[in-house]
Design an enzyme around this catalytic site. Structure first.
Site, PDB file in Angstrom:
ATOM      1  N   HIS A 296       0.829  -1.208   0.000  1.00 35.11           N
ATOM      2  CA  HIS A 296       0.000   0.000   0.000  1.00 35.11           C
ATOM      3  C   HIS A 296       0.863   1.257   0.000  1.00 35.11           C
ATOM      4  CE1 HIS A 296      -2.858  -2.932   2.095  1.00 35.11           C
ATOM      5  NE2 HIS A 296      -3.337  -2.735   0.889  1.00 35.11           N
TER       6      HIS A 296
ATOM      7  N   GLY B 195      -9.233  -3.859   1.340  1.00 36.34           N
ATOM      8  CA  GLY B 195      -9.279  -2.657   0.518  1.00 36.34           C
ATOM      9  C   GLY B 195      -8.995  -2.963  -0.932  1.00 36.34           C
ATOM     10  N   GLU B 196      -8.867  -1.930  -1.700  1.00 34.05           N
ATOM     11  CA  GLU B 196      -8.778  -2.039  -3.154  1.00 34.05           C
ATOM     12  C   GLU B 196      -7.695  -2.981  -3.636  1.00 34.05           C
ATOM     13  OE1 GLU B 196      -7.722   0.993  -6.865  1.00 34.05           O
ATOM     14  OE2 GLU B 196      -7.837   1.727  -4.798  1.00 34.05           O
ATOM     15  N   PHE B 197      -6.520  -2.947  -3.002  1.00 35.20           N
ATOM     16  CA  PHE B 197      -5.400  -3.722  -3.529  1.00 35.20           C
ATOM     17  C   PHE B 197      -5.524  -5.210  -3.213  1.00 35.20           C
ATOM     18  CE2 PHE B 197      -3.903   0.634  -3.214  1.00 35.20           C
ATOM     19  CZ  PHE B 197      -3.558   0.837  -4.538  1.00 35.20           C
ATOM     20  N   GLY B 198      -6.336  -5.548  -2.222  1.00 38.32           N
ATOM     21  CA  GLY B 198      -6.633  -6.948  -1.997  1.00 38.32           C
ATOM     22  C   GLY B 198      -7.350  -7.549  -3.188  1.00 38.32           C
TER      23      GLY B 198
END
Length: 344
Positions: A66, A116-119
């Site tokens: 992140h 979150g988004e990157f997961g």
């Protein structure tokens, strides 16, 4: 009205692995180093890089992936040290009721929770890696509630840490009359052939303008945290009891087991490991989060003590008995054996 306090935003709600930071406050190490610090907890962990990058908070904690992604998106943030080093991270599930196996293809048709988004970016890339498409599974954003979402049946599995969400689910499983061994993980580093779990190493990060304008304060902050870490490694049980005084909810069997499991991942010298940064930068390029022009946003210049040699690649620190479970666990002699079994 302004304040001379340094603000530090956690990556998550206060968790046992945050102990060195809180210990620096409890034992007045920040004051002795000439600074005042306010430790803050986020409502949404996905906001941390943006809040620090905007300058609304000075310093904080965030996972390496992140931190790199935030910089790539234009947030002026830089890593100034490492908190938690290479915790095992992956898709956590209950074997008895999820229908998921060690075969990644078993995730077809399943509801997979992510923080979150990157997961989701990681999961989508893995589906392609295994000849699937993102539409083959249902992504569910659950924020900090992965464990609860699995327990409530809202998701079949979720991205979590071996030393946090797996511990929570293991204890819940026992309460349901099932074995701790019902809780399993598909490790992302193994699925993606990364060679390390360093993408989820928890770092100390800061707003670049704050760092540039306040180098003495940043160095004092890191020195105080290092003193907290030194105390923790020397007297883990005593350190944890001081943490309990600050955060009474830490005096639970689950949180004590989270600390026990997290202890081996705690960084002893707090340094950013160049080898790990190189691996995660390559991984971020593979995920198309950064391009070839990306310049790593990290430094060790504020760590004023001798650095320890890097551990060998893929080295797993042995589990040690920290003593924090002694007054809560009676007759549970297999705890360390079970913890060590996860290393195998």
């Amino acid at each position: 009205m302004s304040t001379d306090k340094i603000t530090c935003l956690l990556n998550w709600h206060a968790t046992p692995y945050h102990l060195p930071l809180f210990l620096a406050e409890k034992l007045n190490y920040f004051v002795e180093e000439g600074i005042k610090v306010a430790i803050l907890e986020p409502n949404n962990p996905s906001d941390v890089t943006e809040i620090i990058g905007s300058g609304k908070v000075d310093l904080g904690c965030k996972a390496m992936i992140h931190t790199i992604a935030g910089k790539a998106r234009g947030f002026p943030i830089k890593a100034i040290g490492t908190f938690l080093d290479e915790p095992f991270t992956g898709v956590v599930y209950l074997e008895s009721q999820s229908g998921i196996t060690t075969d990644f293809q078993s995730l077809r048709g399943k509801r997979i929770g992510y923080v979150g988004e990157f997961g989701k970016i990681q999961l989508d890339e893995l589906t392609k890696y295994y000849g699937m498409v993102p539409a083959d599974y249902t992504a569910v954003r659950v924020g900090m509630n992965v464990t609860g979402a699995i327990i409530r049946g809202e998701i079949d599995a979720g991205i979590g840490l071996e030393n946090v969400q797996m511990v929570e689910l293991e204890e819940w499983s026992v309460q349901q009359g099932r074995s701790r061994d019902d809780v399993k993980m598909l490790r992302i580093d193994e699925l993606a052939d990364l060679g390390c779990c360093c993408f989820c190493s928890i770092l100390f990060i800061g707003n670049e303008t704050f760092i540039q304008n306040n180098p003495e304060k940043v160095a004092a902050f890191m020195k105080a945290v290092k003193r907290g870490a030194d105390y923790m490694f020397e007297k883990p049980a005593a350190a944890y009891e001081l943490f309990v005084e600050m955060k009474p909810h830490m005096d639970s069997v689950v949180n004590r087991k989270i600390f026990q499991r997290s202890f081996r991942y705690m960084s002893r010298d707090l340094k950013n490991v160049q080898r790990d940064w190189d691996k995660v930068t390559r991984y971020c390029k593979r995920l198309e989060i950064v391009d070839d022009k990306f310049v790593q946003n990290m430094t060790n210049e504020f760590l004023t003590w001798p650095m320890q040699p890097d551990t060998p690649a893929n080295f797993i620190h042995p589990t040690v008995d920290t003593g924090v479970l002694a007054k809560h666990i009676c007759g549970d002699t297999n705890l360390l054996d079970r913890t060590a079994a996860v290393e195998a």
